[in-house]
Motif scaffolding. Structure first.
Motif, mmCIF file in Angstrom:
data_model
loop_
_atom_site.group_PDB
_atom_site.id
_atom_site.type_symbol
_atom_site.label_atom_id
_atom_site.label_comp_id
_atom_site.label_asym_id
_atom_site.label_seq_id
_atom_site.Cartn_x
_atom_site.Cartn_y
_atom_site.Cartn_z
ATOM 1 N N SER A 117 0.804 -1.242 0.000
ATOM 2 C CA SER A 117 0.000 0.000 0.000
ATOM 3 C C SER A 117 0.829 1.280 0.000
ATOM 4 N N ILE A 118 2.085 1.240 0.497
ATOM 5 C CA ILE A 118 2.913 2.465 0.545
ATOM 6 C C ILE A 118 4.289 2.141 -0.005
ATOM 7 N N THR A 119 5.054 3.201 -0.228
ATOM 8 C CA THR A 119 6.408 3.038 -0.775
ATOM 9 C C THR A 119 7.359 2.643 0.342
ATOM 10 N N PRO A 120 8.497 2.006 -0.007
ATOM 11 C CA PRO A 120 9.482 1.605 1.025
ATOM 12 C C PRO A 120 10.011 2.793 1.833
ATOM 13 N N GLU A 121 10.112 3.986 1.248
ATOM 14 C CA GLU A 121 10.647 5.144 1.972
ATOM 15 C C GLU A 121 9.708 5.600 3.081
ATOM 16 N N GLU A 122 8.425 5.330 2.976
ATOM 17 C CA GLU A 122 7.468 5.765 3.981
ATOM 18 C C GLU A 122 7.356 4.792 5.149
ATOM 19 N N ILE A 123 7.821 3.537 4.967
ATOM 20 C CA ILE A 123 7.643 2.531 6.014
ATOM 21 C C ILE A 123 8.370 2.895 7.311
ATOM 22 N N PRO A 124 9.606 3.436 7.309
ATOM 23 C CA PRO A 124 10.275 3.780 8.588
ATOM 24 C C PRO A 124 9.512 4.798 9.426
ATOM 25 N N PHE A 125 8.564 5.489 8.859
ATOM 26 C CA PHE A 125 7.807 6.490 9.600
ATOM 27 C C PHE A 125 6.516 5.934 10.157
ATOM 28 N N GLN A 126 6.281 4.624 10.003
ATOM 29 C CA GLN A 126 5.085 3.996 10.538
ATOM 30 C C GLN A 126 5.330 3.595 11.999
ATOM 31 N N ILE A 127 4.228 3.518 12.756
ATOM 32 C CA ILE A 127 4.323 3.177 14.173
ATOM 33 C C ILE A 127 4.787 1.731 14.314
ATOM 34 N N GLY A 128 5.820 1.558 15.139
ATOM 35 C CA GLY A 128 6.352 0.219 15.401
ATOM 36 C C GLY A 128 7.318 -0.259 14.353
ATOM 37 N N LEU A 129 7.584 0.517 13.290
ATOM 38 C CA LEU A 129 8.503 0.105 12.229
ATOM 39 C C LEU A 129 9.597 1.135 11.997
ATOM 40 N N SER A 130 9.884 1.930 13.012
ATOM 41 C CA SER A 130 10.944 2.931 12.876
ATOM 42 C C SER A 130 12.300 2.246 12.942
ATOM 43 N N LYS A 131 13.320 3.023 12.678
ATOM 44 C CA LYS A 131 14.669 2.468 12.734
ATOM 45 C C LYS A 131 15.004 2.030 14.142
ATOM 46 N N ALA A 132 14.480 2.732 15.140
ATOM 47 C CA ALA A 132 14.734 2.339 16.538
ATOM 48 C C ALA A 132 14.076 0.991 16.820
ATOM 49 N N ASP A 133 12.876 0.836 16.290
ATOM 50 C CA ASP A 133 12.202 -0.463 16.469
ATOM 51 C C ASP A 133 13.004 -1.566 15.799
#
Length: 883
Positions: A790-806
């Motif tokens: 549904s979204i581009t790979p660049e937008e995934i790190p900004f999703q809840i629970g899928l950040s770089k810290a996660d």
């Protein structure tokens, strides 16, 4: 007078040029007009029959000593040049006819006998004048006489007139000579010579002189035609008067002649009267002769008929005479073996006598004669007597034959298997085979009780022989006394199956068939021939013909081929076949129980014997195609059905025992029926004989289907260890049946099915272990995959629970100390696996599956989090390789 075209030298040369190359010489050429129509009374051509200019040329051709003559018709071409149109051979000229419709006399027709169509009117040739006509016709006639030796028929032309014309025109004829410049041979003789020839041939020299004298007498006195006619009349009257005067002067001579005629008439009348008298006497004599001949013919015919009647009566008396020795033999003679030739001879006479008294052998006119009726009644009484006496004797004789063989020495005894031997019994029966055939021809209905008596007597003997043989066969067979059980009460893998050799039981059954099936077939065939069923003549046994039978298998005189040479029929009618089958049932019924007893006994010792017994039975069935083997076919079919039923019962009981394993609580490792089935299948393959492959394949299908269903039910009782149970048992199934699956197609099918189920169970179990240790890592990857739709790979790190810290937290939790996690996977895999030999292959599958999943995870992270660092794929591969 105009010059004739026959003297035209240019015309002659034109004709010669037209026929140049034919080696023919032109004798005469003349112009004519060709017409095909009818010339009217006025002398003019009718409408539609126009005259066509033509040239007629007469030519000759020398061929050896012979000369051929031709009549050529030439016509003018468009350029005025002559060219050949028709060619006639003068040897076929049959008629020269003057056309009467032309008053000028210049038109004639030439008839040839070789024309194809005689119905077509020949062409008419018209000359310029009568001189040209006479000139041409005289030339044709002279050539026909000189060259061909005959003259055609001349119609409508006066030959004398033509001769006179030829004589008058002789001085005017000129000799036609050839041109000395071209050196050709003269083409024709002088016309004067032709004229002389015609006169000589048409009118003789004496006739010519008489005509000249007559003409000389009258020509001088002729002034006018009327005066000449008057003179001729006067002279005729004078001649008639002279004739009358001469007749009157001869009256006395006439009277003399008349007197002689009267005398002759009287003589003739007297002779006629005498001839009439003689004719009457001859007629009376002829009538007397005819009467005598008629009486003589009747006497001769009566003599011939009396002679033929005496001969016929002698034949009839000979046919009606009953020899005293035959009558005594038929009414009171003995049926002992020594007397049988005389009995057979008497029966043959009786059969022939009966046939001789039946139509058409006996003339129907004799049927109502009293003597014939009395003799027929006497012969019928003889027939009834001999049929009754012979039937009574044979019924007692059949019973006595079996009683003679009641001695125990004829049967199998304790410690001794004895093959039934009926050679002596058949030899004794064959003594009366011809008698039975005569009984059949005398009274067909008498055979029914005789067949029944024979079957009843021999049935007792055959059943006792089979019973004694079967009992001794079972007691002398060394086989296990305890029945073999394959699946009952098996709780573990340590129990072993009794591998005792039980093939002796199936060999005993085979020996039973080997001894009794040929015996029963031979007995059936012997019975059919002996009891006069119209079956094909028996052939010698195949083994005997090849000389390959041993002492025990030797067949002693099973056929009666010399009973009747005329019974080689194509087959039985439906009614006779039904009667034969009923008799065979009476003959052999009850003997099947002894075969069933052997089958049941062998099946109890080892159910595997059913496989070999089934194959042995199937091998016997195709050979029993004869009409006389009907009961044997039924017996073999019943044996096959009983063996199949017994084996099916064993298969059903075995399937029931396999199903009972699911009731046991908490089963671990390889189930007991897996290795047992491999042993069972190996044993079943050893027992396959003949065509019993289908029987075994059906059993395999039932066994394996129940095994797989039972395995699934047992595995579902504990879902935690379900996949372990499945993969261990499917692996054991494959390992135990690897060799058989290579040669048995049915087992190969189930082998591949087990292989697929094994792979599926392995995949499920390995994924369970991997997710147990690395669940958070692969859950994180799954969430990323779901969002990438549904979204581009660049937008995934900004999703809840899928950040770089996660991502760093998940990587630290799952991948820090990854070697320990992998070791934990190995221990968990080893802990629950009962079959240690499967561990290496499962561990390799586990490492490969984990590495594949990790490669997908790394590719996903590099695409979404390119700046983050996690262990690389080569590092993970090296770590797994070192574990």
């Amino acid at each position: 007078m105009a010059k004739s075209s026959a003297d035209d030298e240019e015309l002659r040369r034109a004709c010669e040029a037209a026929i140049e190359g034919t080696k023919q010489q032109v004798v005469m050429s003349i112009r004519v007009a060709k017409t095909s129509g009818i010339i009217g009374i006025s002398g003019k051509l009718s409408r539609g029959a126009m005259a066509k200019p033509r040239v007629l040329a007469i030519s000759t051709k020398a061929k050896g000593q012979r000369t051929k003559a031709f009549l050529r018709v030439l016509k003018y071409s468009n350029g005025g040049v002559l060219e050949p149109a028709k060619l006639y051979k003068l040897k076929h000229l049959s008629k020269v006819e003057l056309v009467t419709n032309d008053p000028s006399g210049c038109t004639f027709m030439l008839g040839f006998d070789n024309l194809r169509s005689q119905s077509v009117t020949p062409p008419q040739w018209t000359m310029r004048n009568v001189d040209d006509r006479n000139r041409l016709l005289l030339c044709i006639l002279n050539i026909c006489k000189d060259v061909l030796g005959r003259l055609p028929k001349v119609v409508g032309i006066d030959v004398v007139e033509m001769a006179l014309w030829a004589k008058e025109n002789t001085p005017a004829s000129t000799k036609q000579q050839a041109n000395p410049q071209d050196g050709s041979i003269p083409a024709v003789a002088e016309e004067g010579e032709m004229t002389v020839t015609v006169e000589r041939e048409l009118v003789s020299q004496a006739e010519e002189e008489d005509m000249e004298a007559l003409l000389g007498t009258y020509v001088m006195g002729i002034g006018e035609a009327e005066a000449f006619s008057e003179r001729l009349k006067r002279e005729l009257q004078a001649l008639e008067a002279a004739n009358v005067h001469a007749i009157l002067e001869s009256e006395p001579l006439i009277d003399e002649v008349l007197h002689g005629l009267e005398s002759a008439t009287n003589c003739v009348e007297d002779m006629d009267e005498w001839l009439g008298i003689f004719n009457v006497k001859l007629r009376h004599m002829r009538e007397d002769i005819e009467s005598i001949e008629t009486r003589n013919n009747k006497l001769e015919m009566q003599s011939v008929n009396n002679k033929a009647l005496i001969e016929e009566l002698d034949k009839l008396l000979e046919r009606l005479c009953i020899p005293s020795e035959y009558a005594a033999c038929l009414t009171g003679g003995s049926f002992d073996e020594g007397r049988m030739p005389h009995n057979i001879e008497a029966c043959e006479w009786l059969t022939n006598a009966l046939h001789g008294l039946e139509s058409p052998n006996l003339d129907p006119s004799y049927s109502n004669m009293r003597a014939v009726k009395e003799k027929r009644a006497e012969v019928d009484k003889l027939k009834t007597t001999v049929v009754r006496r012979a039937s009574e004797f044979l019924r007692n004789y059949f019973s006595s034959l079996v009683d003679l063989m009641s001695d125990k020495s004829y049967f199998s005894q304790h410690g001794q298997l004895k093959r039934p031997d009926h050679a002596d019994l058949r030899y004794k029966c064959r003594t009366y085979a011809r008698l039975l055939q005569h009984l059949k021809s005398l009274d067909k209905n008498c055979l029914g009780p005789l067949r029944k008596a024979y079957c009843t007597s021999l049935n007792l003997l055959l059943r006792r022989e089979a019973r004694e043989y079967a009992n001794e066969l079972r007691s002398s067979t060394k086989a296990s006394k305890n029945p073999i059980v394959w699946f009952e009460g098996l709780t573990g893998l340590n129990q072993s199956v009794n591998n005792a050799d039980t093939s002796a039981a199936s060999e005993a059954y085979a020996k039973m068939l080997t001894i009794f099936i040929p015996l029963l077939v031979d007995e059936s065939s012997f019975f059919a021939h002996f009891m006069c069923f119209e079956v094909p003549t028996m052939l010698p046994p195949e083994g005997a013909a090849n000389g390959n039978k041993s002492g025990d298998d030797k067949d002693d005189d099973v056929g009666i081929m010399d009973i009747d040479e005329n019974d080689n029929k194509a087959g039985l009618s439906s009614a006779d076949l039904e009667a034969l089958n009923e008799s065979l049932h009476d003959l052999l019924d009850g003997i099947q129980e002894d075969f069933f007893a052997v089958v049941d006994w062998a099946g109890k010792i080892d159910p595997m014997c059913c496989i070999s017994m089934h194959g042995i039975t199937e091998r016997y069935i195709p050979g029993q195609k004869a009409d006389t083997a009907g009961f044997v076919r039924i017996l073999l079919d019943d044996l096959e059905s009983r063996i199949s039923m017994q084996f099916s019962r064993f298969v059903d009981e075995t399937c029931h025992q396999i199903e009972r394993n699911e009731r046991n609580v908490r089963q671990v490792g390889v189930l007991s029926f897996i290795p047992r089935f491999a042993t069972l299948a190996t044993r079943m393959e050893q027992y396959i004989q003949g065509q019993s492959r289908d029987l075994v394949d059906q059993a395999y299908t039932k066994f394996v289907t129940i095994m797989f269903v039972t395995l699934d039910k047992i595995a579902q009782t504990d879902l935690k260890y379900q996949d372990i149970m499945l993969l261990e048992n499917y692996a054991a199934f494959q390992n135990s049946l690897y060799d058989l699956a290579n040669v048995v197609p049915t087992l190969a099918k189930f082998y591949h099915q087990a292989s697929e189920s094994y792979e599926q169970a392995c995949t499920r179990h390995i994924n369970t272990i991997i997710y147990y240790q690395f669940e958070r890592l692969f859950q994180f990857a799954r969430r990323i995959e779901d969002l990438m739709y549904s979204i581009t790979p660049e937008e995934i790190p900004f999703q809840i629970g899928l950040s770089k810290a996660d991502l760093r937290k998940v990587a630290k939790y799952s991948l820090s100390g990854v070697d320990k996690s992998i070791s934990a996977m190995y221990k968990r895999l080893q802990k629950n696996l009962a079959s240690e030999e499967l561990l290496p292959s499962l561990w390799d599958k586990c490492k490969k599956e984990f590495l594949d999943k990790y490669e997908s995870f790394v590719q996903l992270i590099n695409k979404v989090y390119p700046t983050e660092t996690i262990p690389s794929i080569p590092e993970m591969r090296g770590l797994l390789a070192s574990m």
